[in-house]
Scaffold this active site. Structure first.
Site, PDB file in Angstrom:
ATOM      1  N   SER A   1       1.151  -1.711   0.575  1.00 58.54           N
ATOM      2  CA  SER A   1       0.202  -0.046   0.046  1.00 58.54           C
ATOM      3  C   SER A   1       0.815   1.028  -0.125  1.00 58.54           C
ATOM      4  CB  SER A   1      -0.952   0.082   1.028  1.00 58.54           C
ATOM      5  OG  SER A   1      -1.567   1.028   0.728  1.00 58.54           O
TER       6      SER A   1
ATOM      7  N   ASP B   1      -9.485  -6.830  -4.666  1.00 61.56           N
ATOM      8  CA  ASP B   1      -8.535  -5.252  -4.236  1.00 61.56           C
ATOM      9  C   ASP B   1      -9.015  -3.781  -4.759  1.00 61.56           C
ATOM     10  OD1 ASP B   1      -7.323  -2.618  -3.212  1.00 61.56           O
ATOM     11  OD2 ASP B   1      -5.009  -4.243  -3.238  1.00 61.56           O
TER      12      ASP B   1
ATOM     13  N   HIS C   1      -7.976  -4.934  -0.499  1.00 62.74           N
ATOM     14  CA  HIS C   1      -6.601  -4.334  -0.214  1.00 62.74           C
ATOM     15  C   HIS C   1      -6.286  -4.928   1.058  1.00 62.74           C
ATOM     16  CE1 HIS C   1      -3.963  -1.307  -0.834  1.00 62.74           C
ATOM     17  NE2 HIS C   1      -3.871  -0.818   0.355  1.00 62.74           N
TER      18      HIS C   1
END
Lengths: 371, 371
Positions: free
Chosen positions: A147, A310, A343
């Site tokens: 991320s 995601d 995610h």
């Protein structure tokens, strides 16, 4: 394995940010796992996500759960601490030991608040490079992040490819979409419009924008999970099976979960850090600044990983990174991992994901052995 | 074409809600377009979405834009007011002329606030049926709605199929997902935790939970658009081209847009209505109560429409409705329309969508002509 803290910049050697602004006191919190070889050639740096910290693995006294990437880092794990020397540091602008907007401004003796300079992801790299210098680690065998951490890995790899032998970029983006920015913007509005925000001077006012920060967290949390994962975990389950009709409390289990996420977040995260770090993500666009041909020239190898469920940073974000690197002939491997968890998958023990990271780092180690 | 207002329930004939609670004063705001035939057999009722109102078509004096479904309703349009008599009414619990939680409680002379009873979508149907009785319209040639309006159409069709000859259900759901509920829950938290909410008695306190309501609206608005639509409309465009680095104002065009959406919403919508109407949606699960075989027996024809880029109520929600109706041998047509605009497509002039609705209503009219 406890968190260390070191002052890396001071008045005699201030931190110069990408914007040109300066910070005259910068402390960095970090942890290390495993042993550095005498040749100092087995270091792997971990870059954490938006709300992460230096405590990536293992247990601290009193911990109710281990470090945030404990599934990945440890003896025999993909990031095998019997072989790698692993370093994780809290980001500049963070609130878990590294200097950030809630820290004291040495010029005033008061918390910076919104007087803290705006940050770019390049600044996170500058500070972490100073930490490596402090640890006398000239070059990284591996640089790994998910991320926002993956975004930092990308920036670092593009900016200083000679320092990075192998880069792992998980569930990241080189360019947030309007929708990505929109979600962060709503979270920031909730924080900044909270009457307890006091223009960022809330701690001086003895307050904290708890409502705004927990709203921001609840909202973000929905985007970290796939719709399928939420259906599996909660569906339409009523929180109190005795309740038979609508109310304005926590009617559904999913509401209880989100409220809990919002509440516990307050105990570990600072609203100003949330503003500064999300804003750095919004503006990140490294391929407009850097030529990936330098990465190819340095011989850095890159692994890009995305997760099919995601939707916050979809596979399309990862593909865009891969395309830019491939066009410059950077050796880049790409895996879209099938995982239902959205995610958040990058934090979870998803077997093919861990196997992919393990194999990539094993090869990194093999290659680094003079043979 | 101005909005009419009529008292449909009073102390002598109170409204009995599905929960068993009673309301002793219920006014309903409505508009009509076109002419009712002497046989009273050309009426089409429109059910509006969460933030809609009775003003579905045409222009009021001072309007900056026409009614919310003006692209669909008017002379020569799919809902052709040269042939249909169109009725649209504000929902029970709303804030645009129909009684809702911001209305005065006759028992206290004060606004109801959170003392207003919780509502179910069945209650919206009860009130609109009373309006039809007032207008002396025994049976609807058509019943049409999008989003929450489509949910009301579904409830009405299942509960009183004999009253509905043709039903059009656009971008709706028969069962919100955990993600759907989660987004609404965060919006409600933002409203209820706003210090200006005053436990729902904000108007008595001379306040309004403006921050909470605009946060709820901004968040919801992101979910009404597709990621692709946001990319097309805004991308990463900087709002002020002079700005070259991050700030905490409106850096990106998408932020300006969302803030504008949040601000203008305050001028036309009430926070309590937002709570009551979204909560009714969360609990809606009509197939657990009604047997669609009754719809088949009544001969009601149904058109279900979804949009391929709608991720708030995806095509899967519509398919679930279609499957339940088909299994009971209800004559149901289903169209997934290709449109880039996400959930908001139901409000827009998407040609194949309008053509589908037009054809369905044309056939409805053909069938209704005694031949």
């Amino acid at each position: 394995m406890r968190t260390e803290r070191v002052r890396l910049f001071d008045a005699s050697a201030p931190l110069v940010l990408a914007s040109g602004e300066r910070l005259t006191e910068v402390d960095v919190a970090y942890e290390t796992y495993g042993e550095l070889t005498p040749e100092r050639d087995n270091a792997v740096m971990i870059c954490h996500a938006l709300t992460g910290d230096a405590h990536a693995a293992g247990w601290h006294p009193g911990d109710r759960r281990p470090g945030w990437w404990d599934t990945l880092i440890g003896p025999g794990k993909p990031l095998d601490t019997d072989r790698f020397f692993v370093v994780c540091a809290n980001l500049l602008g963070g609130c878990q030991g590294t200097t950030g907007p809630a820290s004291t401004d040495p010029a005033t003796g008061q918390p910076y608040g919104l007087d803290f300079p705006l940050l770019q992801i390049a600044d996170f790299v500058t500070v972490h490079r100073a930490l490596l210098e402090h640890l006398r680690i000239p070059r990284l065998l591996g640089l790994v992040g998910g991320s926002l951490g993956g975004m930092q890995v990308l920036e670092w790899t593009l900016r200083h490819p000679e320092q990075v032998e192998n880069a792992v970029i998980v569930a990241a983006s080189s360019r947030l979409s309007a929708q990505n920015i929109g979600f962060s913007a709503v979270g920031r509005e909730a924080i900044m419009r909270d009457p307890d925000f006091h223009d960022g001077q809330y701690s001086a006012a003895g307050a904290t924008p708890a409502t705004g920060l927990s709203i921001a967290r609840m909202l973000a949390h929905i985007t970290y999970l796939s719709e399928e994962a939420m259906a599996t975990k909660f569906g339409r389950r009523i929180q109190d099976p005795e309740q038979t009709g609508p109310g304005f409390g926590v009617d559904f289990a999913v509401e209880s979960y989100l409220r809990h996420q919002g509440d516990t977040f307050l105990t570990r995260f600072d609203a100003l850090s949330y503003l500064y770090l999300t804003r750095a993500m919004d503006w990140f666009e490294p391929f407009s600044e850097h030529d990936p041909a330098d990465v190819a020239a340095a011989g850095t190898r890159v692994l890009v990983v995305s997760f099919d469920s995601d939707w916050r940073f979809s596979t399309e974000h990862s593909r865009a990174i891969v395309r830019r690197l491939e066009a410059a002939r950077v050796p880049v491997a790409f895996r879209e991992i099938s995982s239902p968890w959205g995610h958040d998958s990058f934090l979870l023990e998803v077997e093919p994901y861990h196997a992919t990271v393990r194999a990539f780092l094993d090869r990194a180690l093999d290659r680094s052995v003079p043979g």
